[in-house]
Design a protein around this motif. Structure first.
Motif, PDB file in Angstrom:
ATOM      1  N   ASP A 184       1.491  -4.587   9.024  1.00 23.07           N
ATOM      2  CA  ASP A 184       0.101  -4.882   9.368  1.00 23.07           C
ATOM      3  C   ASP A 184      -0.575  -3.605   9.832  1.00 23.07           C
ATOM      4  O   ASP A 184      -0.038  -2.865  10.653  1.00 23.07           O
ATOM      5  CB  ASP A 184       0.027  -5.931  10.475  1.00 23.07           C
ATOM      6  CG  ASP A 184       0.403  -7.321   9.986  1.00 23.07           C
ATOM      7  OD1 ASP A 184       0.340  -7.562   8.769  1.00 23.07           O
ATOM      8  OD2 ASP A 184       0.739  -8.180  10.827  1.00 23.07           O
ATOM      9  N   LEU A 185      -1.783  -3.357   9.316  1.00 23.64           N
ATOM     10  CA  LEU A 185      -2.543  -2.157   9.685  1.00 23.64           C
ATOM     11  C   LEU A 185      -3.682  -2.478  10.645  1.00 23.64           C
ATOM     12  O   LEU A 185      -3.927  -1.745  11.590  1.00 23.64           O
ATOM     13  CB  LEU A 185      -3.092  -1.488   8.425  1.00 23.64           C
ATOM     14  CG  LEU A 185      -2.049  -1.085   7.377  1.00 23.64           C
ATOM     15  CD1 LEU A 185      -2.729  -0.581   6.112  1.00 23.64           C
ATOM     16  CD2 LEU A 185      -1.115  -0.036   7.947  1.00 23.64           C
ATOM     17  N   ALA A 186      -4.406  -3.581  10.374  1.00 25.02           N
ATOM     18  CA  ALA A 186      -5.549  -3.972  11.210  1.00 25.02           C
ATOM     19  C   ALA A 186      -5.754  -5.467  11.062  1.00 25.02           C
ATOM     20  O   ALA A 186      -5.312  -6.074  10.077  1.00 25.02           O
ATOM     21  CB  ALA A 186      -6.807  -3.210  10.787  1.00 25.02           C
ATOM     22  N   GLU A 187      -6.443  -6.054  12.043  1.00 18.12           N
ATOM     23  CA  GLU A 187      -6.706  -7.492  11.978  1.00 18.12           C
ATOM     24  C   GLU A 187      -7.991  -7.826  12.730  1.00 18.12           C
ATOM     25  O   GLU A 187      -8.479  -7.033  13.531  1.00 18.12           O
ATOM     26  CB  GLU A 187      -5.537  -8.283  12.565  1.00 18.12           C
ATOM     27  CG  GLU A 187      -5.325  -8.054  14.042  1.00 18.12           C
ATOM     28  CD  GLU A 187      -4.132  -8.816  14.598  1.00 18.12           C
ATOM     29  OE1 GLU A 187      -3.538  -9.637  13.870  1.00 18.12           O
ATOM     30  OE2 GLU A 187      -3.807  -8.588  15.770  1.00 18.12           O
ATOM     31  N   GLY A 188      -8.519  -9.014  12.443  1.00 19.35           N
ATOM     32  CA  GLY A 188      -9.718  -9.471  13.131  1.00 19.35           C
ATOM     33  C   GLY A 188     -10.004 -10.931  12.837  1.00 19.35           C
ATOM     34  O   GLY A 188      -9.421 -11.518  11.925  1.00 19.35           O
ATOM     35  N   ARG A 189     -10.917 -11.507  13.616  1.00 14.99           N
ATOM     36  CA  ARG A 189     -11.327 -12.907  13.463  1.00 14.99           C
ATOM     37  C   ARG A 189     -12.740 -12.952  12.892  1.00 14.99           C
ATOM     38  O   ARG A 189     -13.597 -12.159  13.284  1.00 14.99           O
ATOM     39  CB  ARG A 189     -11.308 -13.627  14.807  1.00 14.99           C
ATOM     40  CG  ARG A 189      -9.925 -13.713  15.421  1.00 14.99           C
ATOM     41  CD  ARG A 189      -9.953 -14.456  16.745  1.00 14.99           C
ATOM     42  NE  ARG A 189     -10.020 -15.895  16.576  1.00 14.99           N
ATOM     43  CZ  ARG A 189      -8.983 -16.660  16.244  1.00 14.99           C
ATOM     44  NH1 ARG A 189      -7.823 -16.106  16.021  1.00 14.99           N
ATOM     45  NH2 ARG A 189      -9.113 -17.955  16.135  1.00 14.99           N
ATOM     46  N   PHE A 190     -12.971 -13.918  12.019  1.00 14.41           N
ATOM     47  CA  PHE A 190     -14.296 -14.064  11.423  1.00 14.41           C
ATOM     48  C   PHE A 190     -15.300 -14.625  12.420  1.00 14.41           C
ATOM     49  O   PHE A 190     -14.959 -15.458  13.260  1.00 14.41           O
ATOM     50  CB  PHE A 190     -14.244 -14.985  10.196  1.00 14.41           C
ATOM     51  CG  PHE A 190     -13.819 -14.273   8.945  1.00 14.41           C
ATOM     52  CD1 PHE A 190     -14.730 -13.528   8.218  1.00 14.41           C
ATOM     53  CD2 PHE A 190     -12.512 -14.316   8.528  1.00 14.41           C
ATOM     54  CE1 PHE A 190     -14.334 -12.849   7.076  1.00 14.41           C
ATOM     55  CE2 PHE A 190     -12.101 -13.650   7.386  1.00 14.41           C
ATOM     56  CZ  PHE A 190     -13.022 -12.912   6.658  1.00 14.41           C
ATOM     57  N   VAL A 191     -16.524 -14.130  12.305  1.00 19.46           N
ATOM     58  CA  VAL A 191     -17.672 -14.684  13.009  1.00 19.46           C
ATOM     59  C   VAL A 191     -18.648 -15.186  11.947  1.00 19.46           C
ATOM     60  O   VAL A 191     -18.694 -14.656  10.840  1.00 19.46           O
ATOM     61  CB  VAL A 191     -18.359 -13.652  13.933  1.00 19.46           C
ATOM     62  CG1 VAL A 191     -17.429 -13.234  15.062  1.00 19.46           C
ATOM     63  CG2 VAL A 191     -18.843 -12.439  13.166  1.00 19.46           C
ATOM     64  N   SER A 192     -19.407 -16.202  12.288  1.00 16.93           N
ATOM     65  CA  SER A 192     -20.344 -16.808  11.336  1.00 16.93           C
ATOM     66  C   SER A 192     -21.640 -16.026  11.254  1.00 16.93           C
ATOM     67  O   SER A 192     -22.120 -15.503  12.266  1.00 16.93           O
ATOM     68  CB  SER A 192     -20.651 -18.244  11.755  1.00 16.93           C
ATOM     69  OG  SER A 192     -19.479 -19.017  11.765  1.00 16.93           O
ATOM     70  N   HIS A 193     -22.202 -15.973  10.057  1.00 17.17           N
ATOM     71  CA  HIS A 193     -23.537 -15.420   9.840  1.00 17.17           C
ATOM     72  C   HIS A 193     -24.403 -16.522   9.238  1.00 17.17           C
ATOM     73  O   HIS A 193     -24.826 -17.418   9.957  1.00 17.17           O
ATOM     74  CB  HIS A 193     -23.478 -14.170   8.963  1.00 17.17           C
ATOM     75  CG  HIS A 193     -22.851 -12.995   9.664  1.00 17.17           C
ATOM     76  ND1 HIS A 193     -22.335 -11.912   9.008  1.00 17.17           N
ATOM     77  CD2 HIS A 193     -22.639 -12.727  10.977  1.00 17.17           C
ATOM     78  CE1 HIS A 193     -21.848 -11.034   9.871  1.00 17.17           C
ATOM     79  NE2 HIS A 193     -22.029 -11.515  11.080  1.00 17.17           N
TER      80      HIS A 193
END
Length: 190
Positions: A78-87
């Protein structure tokens, strides 16, 4: 109304309605596409055996040693990660970038839940997730059409792409130039 006016008017309305349906694809508001891919695992390249045909000429014990030495230390990272936010649309789930055993890189979307839409694509952007709501920014890289609005899916990152230059993943509708949602990519601690 005379027939001379009525028939052309009906034809114009049919053409306009057809164009509107093709452009907006309203049926996608009532449908879902689920994709559940597992993380790709790259196999180690086969080495030429005594007959020059991959490992075909190796005996069982030689093969075992060959496999274990070539597979050692070749796990996805794994290099990077994140959680989605709504637009523009409710979007949830996680994004992570992964370096595969063969050195290739993929973007993996996990537990994605967003809306279907016409011409929705996946991008890497140099902007933050919040900044991507107003546009992709310069140098964004398209990874392909969104495979499904639900589930787990993988997108190959083009060879030579420096992932450290990108701050977010964006689910982007090309047709209407809007972000459905985005996830900031936070580098993993080493």
């Amino acid at each position: 109304m005379s027939r001379r006016i009525y028939l052309p008017l009906v034809l114009v309305l049919v053409v306009v309605a057809g164009a509107g349906l093709a452009l907006f694809q309203p049926w996608k508001a009532f449908s879902d596409t689920t994709v559940n891919e597992s993380l790709p695992s790259a196999s180690a390249p086969m080495k030429d055996g005594p007959q020059g045909k991959g490992n075909a000429g190796m005996k069982g014990e030689e093969m075992k040693g060959e496999e274990s030495s070539s597979e050692a230390g070749m796990q996805p990272k794994d290099l990077a990660e994140g959680r989605f936010v709504s637009h523009e649309h409710d979007t949830t789930g996680n994004a992570r970038t992964v370096r595969l055993a063969d050195g290739g890189q993929v973007l993996r979307l996990e537990h994605l839940k967003t809306s279907e839409g016409p011409d929705v694509r996946v991008y890497l952007s140099a902007r933050s997730a919040d900044g991507a709501e107003s546009g992709l920014g310069d140098g964004a890289v398209e990874l392909g059409k969104l495979k499904g609005n639900l589930g787990n899916q993988n997108y190959a990152v083009p060879a030579g792409t420096n992932l450290s230059k990108f701050r977010s993943v964006v689910i982007w509708c090309e047709r209407f130039s809007v972000s459905f949602g985005a996830a900031d990519l936070t580098p993993m601690k080493r």
